[in-house]
Design an enzyme around this catalytic site. Sequence first.
Site, mmCIF file in Angstrom:
data_model
loop_
_atom_site.group_PDB
_atom_site.id
_atom_site.type_symbol
_atom_site.label_atom_id
_atom_site.label_comp_id
_atom_site.label_asym_id
_atom_site.label_seq_id
_atom_site.Cartn_x
_atom_site.Cartn_y
_atom_site.Cartn_z
ATOM 1 N N ASP A 55 60.559 -11.611 34.526
ATOM 2 C CA ASP A 55 59.742 -10.416 34.295
ATOM 3 C C ASP A 55 60.428 -9.374 33.428
ATOM 4 O O ASP A 55 59.809 -8.410 33.002
ATOM 5 C CB ASP A 55 59.377 -9.771 35.645
ATOM 6 C CG ASP A 55 58.515 -10.681 36.492
ATOM 7 O OD1 ASP A 55 57.618 -11.328 35.915
ATOM 8 O OD2 ASP A 55 58.740 -10.760 37.708
ATOM 9 N N HIS A 56 61.712 -9.527 33.185
ATOM 10 C CA HIS A 56 62.474 -8.491 32.473
ATOM 11 C C HIS A 56 63.264 -9.120 31.331
ATOM 12 O O HIS A 56 64.478 -9.231 31.422
ATOM 13 C CB HIS A 56 63.416 -7.800 33.454
ATOM 14 C CG HIS A 56 63.853 -6.449 33.011
ATOM 15 N ND1 HIS A 56 64.963 -6.238 32.239
ATOM 16 C CD2 HIS A 56 63.323 -5.243 33.224
ATOM 17 C CE1 HIS A 56 65.115 -4.940 32.025
ATOM 18 N NE2 HIS A 56 64.136 -4.320 32.615
ATOM 19 N N PHE A 57 62.803 -9.457 30.299
ATOM 20 C CA PHE A 57 61.456 -9.469 29.781
ATOM 21 C C PHE A 57 61.145 -10.879 29.330
ATOM 22 O O PHE A 57 62.012 -11.523 28.775
ATOM 23 C CB PHE A 57 61.314 -8.488 28.626
ATOM 24 C CG PHE A 57 61.473 -7.055 29.036
ATOM 25 C CD1 PHE A 57 60.401 -6.359 29.595
ATOM 26 C CD2 PHE A 57 62.675 -6.401 28.890
ATOM 27 C CE1 PHE A 57 60.529 -5.033 29.954
ATOM 28 C CE2 PHE A 57 62.824 -5.071 29.261
ATOM 29 C CZ PHE A 57 61.758 -4.380 29.798
#
Length: 160
Positions: free
Chosen positions: A33-35
């Site tokens: 999710d990051h990223f």
Amino acid sequence: MRWDLIEHFEVLKKGHYSRARKSFTGEEDFFKDHFPGRPLVPETLLVEMIAQTGGVLFGVGINFEKEVILAKISEARFLREISPPCRLLVEATIEKEREEGAWISGTVKLGGELVAEAKILLITVETLGEDHQKQVVFNENFLRHYDILNVVKMSEEKLF
């Protein structure tokens, strides 16, 4: 889940200085999710790494008799993005110390280059666990896993 963001401690100089290491492979679940497609080490984790490195240093000074928690981030600067894989050096210094807390200055370096720095306030509390007799942060498993007492002993014998 407990976020132990330090792999090992290299130096724990009671009342003064600590140095630790942490590596990220890029396979850690939070990188999804990051990223997506361009993973970056979250800046919050860099501050937490300083807090953990400084927290153990402060804990050494109070003989791990109380729990140590992050109370405030006074300053934080992030000088560049960090992409995995990477191996980070985390350093912490006690600026001011009292029984109930300590101001810690810390840095994170990548290949000798400063990538983050922060000044934080750590405080002590009697206990965090439901069983008021057991340590949550500085329990026996934690001290043994990181070989804390041996690192302190070796640090006393060397000049840093």
